[in-house]
Design a protein around this motif. Structure first.
Motif, PDB file in Angstrom:
ATOM      1  N   UNK A  35      -5.626  69.731  -4.641  1.00 18.85           N
ATOM      2  CA  UNK A  35      -4.467  69.255  -3.883  1.00 18.85           C
ATOM      3  C   UNK A  35      -3.633  70.339  -3.214  1.00 18.85           C
ATOM      4  N   UNK A  36      -4.180  71.518  -3.041  1.00 22.62           N
ATOM      5  CA  UNK A  36      -3.432  72.581  -2.373  1.00 22.62           C
ATOM      6  C   UNK A  36      -3.153  72.224  -0.919  1.00 22.62           C
ATOM      7  N   UNK A  37      -2.020  72.659  -0.430  1.00 21.28           N
ATOM      8  CA  UNK A  37      -1.607  72.318   0.941  1.00 21.28           C
ATOM      9  C   UNK A  37      -2.558  72.855   1.993  1.00 21.28           C
ATOM     10  N   UNK A  38      -3.063  74.039   1.801  1.00 22.07           N
ATOM     11  CA  UNK A  38      -3.950  74.630   2.802  1.00 22.07           C
ATOM     12  C   UNK A  38      -5.245  73.827   2.933  1.00 22.07           C
ATOM     13  N   UNK A  39      -5.810  73.431   1.814  1.00 17.62           N
ATOM     14  CA  UNK A  39      -7.044  72.640   1.862  1.00 17.62           C
ATOM     15  C   UNK A  39      -6.801  71.251   2.453  1.00 17.62           C
ATOM     16  N   UNK A  40      -5.691  70.647   2.089  1.00 17.38           N
ATOM     17  CA  UNK A  40      -5.365  69.332   2.639  1.00 17.38           C
ATOM     18  C   UNK A  40      -5.108  69.425   4.139  1.00 17.38           C
ATOM     19  N   UNK A  41      -4.446  70.461   4.576  1.00 15.17           N
ATOM     20  CA  UNK A  41      -4.215  70.659   6.013  1.00 15.17           C
ATOM     21  C   UNK A  41      -5.533  70.866   6.746  1.00 15.17           C
TER      22      UNK A  41
END
Length: 81
Positions: A35-41
């Motif tokens: 759920x890290x922001x970079x991966x989700x982005x």
């Protein structure tokens, strides 16, 4: 993603729709797995990029003029010719 692509292709016969939905399935997969922001982005970017690159397919789908890959559609598996 691959399972989403195959199921969509078999049910609808539309390769473009299968590709777009497979790309969008990456978003919840990344949200559950990392759920890290970079991966989700990144997942959102990929999904939107696929939608952008398949925009002509989307227009044809809306108009009802998109070609189907009939050989793989599940409704054709049980037809007798």
């Amino acid at each position: 993603m691959f399972l989403t692509w195959v199921v969509t292709l078999v049910l609808t016969g539309w390769v473009g729709l299968a590709t777009i939905l497979a790309g969008f399935s990456l978003i919840p997969a990344f949200a559950m797995l990392d759920p890290g922001r970079a991966h989700l982005a990144f997942a959102c970017f990929i999904a939107l990029f696929l939608l952008f690159t398949h925009r002509e397919n989307v227009v044809r789908l809306i108009r009802g003029t998109e070609n189907r890959f009939e050989r793989v559609r599940v409704v054709n598996w049980f037809r007798r010719d």
